[in-house]
Every structure is written in C-alpha cells, then in structure tokens.
Design a protein around this motif. Structure first.
Motif, PDB file in Angstrom:
ATOM      1  N   TYR A 133      -1.145  -0.521 -11.058  1.00 35.71           N
ATOM      2  CA  TYR A 133      -1.447  -0.707  -9.632  1.00 35.71           C
ATOM      3  C   TYR A 133      -1.053   0.515  -8.811  1.00 35.71           C
ATOM      4  O   TYR A 133      -0.971   0.447  -7.588  1.00 35.71           O
ATOM      5  CB  TYR A 133      -0.733  -1.944  -9.086  1.00 35.71           C
ATOM      6  CG  TYR A 133      -1.313  -3.268  -9.549  1.00 35.71           C
ATOM      7  CD1 TYR A 133      -2.550  -3.346 -10.166  1.00 35.71           C
ATOM      8  CD2 TYR A 133      -0.617  -4.449  -9.371  1.00 35.71           C
ATOM      9  CE1 TYR A 133      -3.077  -4.561 -10.596  1.00 35.71           C
ATOM     10  CE2 TYR A 133      -1.140  -5.669  -9.789  1.00 35.71           C
ATOM     11  CZ  TYR A 133      -2.373  -5.708 -10.396  1.00 35.71           C
ATOM     12  OH  TYR A 133      -2.888  -6.911 -10.808  1.00 35.71           O
ATOM     13  N   HIS A 138       3.479  -1.086 -10.146  1.00 36.06           N
ATOM     14  CA  HIS A 138       3.145  -0.104  -9.104  1.00 36.06           C
ATOM     15  C   HIS A 138       3.314   1.322  -9.629  1.00 36.06           C
ATOM     16  O   HIS A 138       2.725   2.249  -9.063  1.00 36.06           O
ATOM     17  CB  HIS A 138       3.975  -0.340  -7.842  1.00 36.06           C
ATOM     18  CG  HIS A 138       3.382  -1.383  -6.978  1.00 36.06           C
ATOM     19  ND1 HIS A 138       2.501  -1.114  -5.969  1.00 36.06           N
ATOM     20  CD2 HIS A 138       3.504  -2.739  -7.008  1.00 36.06           C
ATOM     21  CE1 HIS A 138       2.112  -2.232  -5.396  1.00 36.06           C
ATOM     22  NE2 HIS A 138       2.713  -3.239  -6.014  1.00 36.06           N
ATOM     23  N   HIS A 177      -6.005   1.177 -13.585  1.00 38.27           N
ATOM     24  CA  HIS A 177      -6.034  -0.143 -14.239  1.00 38.27           C
ATOM     25  C   HIS A 177      -6.855  -0.065 -15.521  1.00 38.27           C
ATOM     26  O   HIS A 177      -7.927   0.541 -15.538  1.00 38.27           O
ATOM     27  CB  HIS A 177      -6.638  -1.184 -13.293  1.00 38.27           C
ATOM     28  CG  HIS A 177      -6.357  -2.579 -13.710  1.00 38.27           C
ATOM     29  ND1 HIS A 177      -7.052  -3.205 -14.712  1.00 38.27           N
ATOM     30  CD2 HIS A 177      -5.432  -3.467 -13.269  1.00 38.27           C
ATOM     31  CE1 HIS A 177      -6.584  -4.428 -14.864  1.00 38.27           C
ATOM     32  NE2 HIS A 177      -5.596  -4.621 -14.003  1.00 38.27           N
ATOM     33  N   LEU A 237      -7.031  -7.492  -3.470  1.00 40.54           N
ATOM     34  CA  LEU A 237      -6.436  -6.400  -4.228  1.00 40.54           C
ATOM     35  C   LEU A 237      -7.565  -5.563  -4.794  1.00 40.54           C
ATOM     36  O   LEU A 237      -8.438  -6.084  -5.507  1.00 40.54           O
ATOM     37  CB  LEU A 237      -5.582  -6.958  -5.373  1.00 40.54           C
ATOM     38  CG  LEU A 237      -5.052  -5.951  -6.384  1.00 40.54           C
ATOM     39  CD1 LEU A 237      -4.036  -5.011  -5.737  1.00 40.54           C
ATOM     40  CD2 LEU A 237      -4.443  -6.665  -7.581  1.00 40.54           C
ATOM     41  N   THR A 238      -7.572  -4.287  -4.454  1.00 37.46           N
ATOM     42  CA  THR A 238      -8.550  -3.362  -5.015  1.00 37.46           C
ATOM     43  C   THR A 238      -7.790  -2.370  -5.875  1.00 37.46           C
ATOM     44  O   THR A 238      -6.855  -1.716  -5.401  1.00 37.46           O
ATOM     45  CB  THR A 238      -9.322  -2.626  -3.904  1.00 37.46           C
ATOM     46  OG1 THR A 238      -9.945  -3.604  -3.061  1.00 37.46           O
ATOM     47  CG2 THR A 238     -10.378  -1.703  -4.490  1.00 37.46           C
ATOM     48  N   VAL A 239      -8.160  -2.310  -7.150  1.00 35.12           N
ATOM     49  CA  VAL A 239      -7.493  -1.397  -8.076  1.00 35.12           C
ATOM     50  C   VAL A 239      -8.452  -0.270  -8.456  1.00 35.12           C
ATOM     51  O   VAL A 239      -9.663  -0.425  -8.381  1.00 35.12           O
ATOM     52  CB  VAL A 239      -6.981  -2.130  -9.343  1.00 35.12           C
ATOM     53  CG1 VAL A 239      -5.946  -3.172  -8.969  1.00 35.12           C
ATOM     54  CG2 VAL A 239      -8.103  -2.762 -10.117  1.00 35.12           C
ATOM     55  N   ASN A 295       0.804  -1.218   0.000  1.00 38.30           N
ATOM     56  CA  ASN A 295       0.000   0.000   0.000  1.00 38.30           C
ATOM     57  C   ASN A 295       0.840   1.272   0.000  1.00 38.30           C
ATOM     58  O   ASN A 295       0.355   2.328  -0.404  1.00 38.30           O
ATOM     59  CB  ASN A 295      -0.974  -0.011   1.174  1.00 38.30           C
ATOM     60  CG  ASN A 295      -2.049  -1.067   1.000  1.00 38.30           C
ATOM     61  OD1 ASN A 295      -2.285  -1.587  -0.090  1.00 38.30           O
ATOM     62  ND2 ASN A 295      -2.713  -1.412   2.097  1.00 38.30           N
ATOM     63  N   SER A 350      -3.661   1.099  -6.311  1.00 37.55           N
ATOM     64  CA  SER A 350      -4.195  -0.131  -5.725  1.00 37.55           C
ATOM     65  C   SER A 350      -3.957  -0.183  -4.222  1.00 37.55           C
ATOM     66  O   SER A 350      -3.072   0.494  -3.693  1.00 37.55           O
ATOM     67  CB  SER A 350      -3.544  -1.355  -6.375  1.00 37.55           C
ATOM     68  OG  SER A 350      -2.189  -1.475  -5.979  1.00 37.55           O
ATOM     69  N   THR A 351      -4.764  -1.002  -3.561  1.00 38.00           N
ATOM     70  CA  THR A 351      -4.562  -1.289  -2.143  1.00 38.00           C
ATOM     71  C   THR A 351      -4.769  -2.775  -1.912  1.00 38.00           C
ATOM     72  O   THR A 351      -5.524  -3.432  -2.635  1.00 38.00           O
ATOM     73  CB  THR A 351      -5.530  -0.508  -1.236  1.00 38.00           C
ATOM     74  OG1 THR A 351      -6.873  -0.810  -1.606  1.00 38.00           O
ATOM     75  CG2 THR A 351      -5.292   0.988  -1.318  1.00 38.00           C
TER      76      THR A 351
END
Length: 141
Positions: A59, A55, A93, A87-89, A16, A62-63
């Motif tokens: 991402y 990243h 994305h 994984l939440t994007v 994160n 993302s978290t």
C-alpha cells in the motif's frame, strides 16, 4: 479531531501520508480495529503494527478517498460515524493497480474536548453470490 464528523477526512489524511503514527493518533489508546479481512486488534500499538508493514510495501502508493454517510449521536460525548472509503492501489500491489470500496463504521468518543476513535470496523463491498469485490458506483450507491 474537534468534531466526530471530521473522522473520515482525518483518517484519509493520515492514510494518504502513510504516517502510521498519525493514523494511530486518531484512536484512543485501548481502541479496537477490524480490517476489511476480519483481522481484529486492540490498542494503538497493535493498530500501527497491523498497518505499518503494508504501508511500507503493497500500500506504499495507495490512496484513500472517504465520504461521510452519517453521524449518529448516542451521547454528548459519543457518536457512531459511517463513511464510504475507496482504496486505490498502484503498482506496488501484487495484483496491480485497482480500487476497492469499503464501508467503515467508527465509534468515536470525546475526552478532554478531543474526539478519537474507540472502535472501527471496515467491510469490503462484495457481491453476496460470488464474493467478488464491487465498486459502489456500479451499484448506484
């Protein structure tokens, strides 16, 4: 990490922050990593190299949210850790905002009082009939 069960939170925190050096510091120098697409790499430099570009792009917003499942001690200085990872994007994305659940298996060993990951494998939860990714809430997991 002071204990093997700290791995899920430490991995989540490093992810994160999008600081891949911090992520790499969780691993032994010769560690292996298998991502959710089956891409295998060996060594901290390769783990960082695999994660840094995503990243910086898809991402970047993302978290991760990790949840410890269990810790199985296999020796005083070795343990297998399983944890759920969501994984939440976001909009960075190409597929737009969405979530993916995976199950992570990590083998940790302790050297000089510090636990680090020796091997990690990440498996996406999917419907075996369709291959469609599923969220564990929908399966009651």
């Amino acid at each position: 990490m002071r204990q093997a069960e700290h791995a899920p939170q430490a991995f989540q925190t490093a992810w994160n922050s999008h600081d891949m050096e911090s992520l790499g510091a969780l691993f032994h120098e010769d560690a292996t990593f298998v991502n959710r697409f089956g891409h295998y790499v060996r060594g901290v430099a390769a783990i960082i190299e695999m994660h840094a570009p995503i990243h910086a792009t898809i991402y970047s917003d993302s978290t991760l949210e990790n949840e410890l499942i269990d810790v199985v001690a296999i020796h005083d200085d070795a343990a297998v850790v399983h944890f759920w990872s969501r994984l939440t994007v976001g909009t960075a994305h190409p597929a737009g905002p969405h979530a993916v659940d995976t199950l992570i298996l990590a083998v940790l060993t302790r050297k000089a009082g510090t636990w680090r990951i020796q091997a990690l494998e990440n498996v996406t939860l999917t419907n075996p009939r369709t291959g469609e990714a599923i969220l564990r809430d929908s399966r009651g997991l």
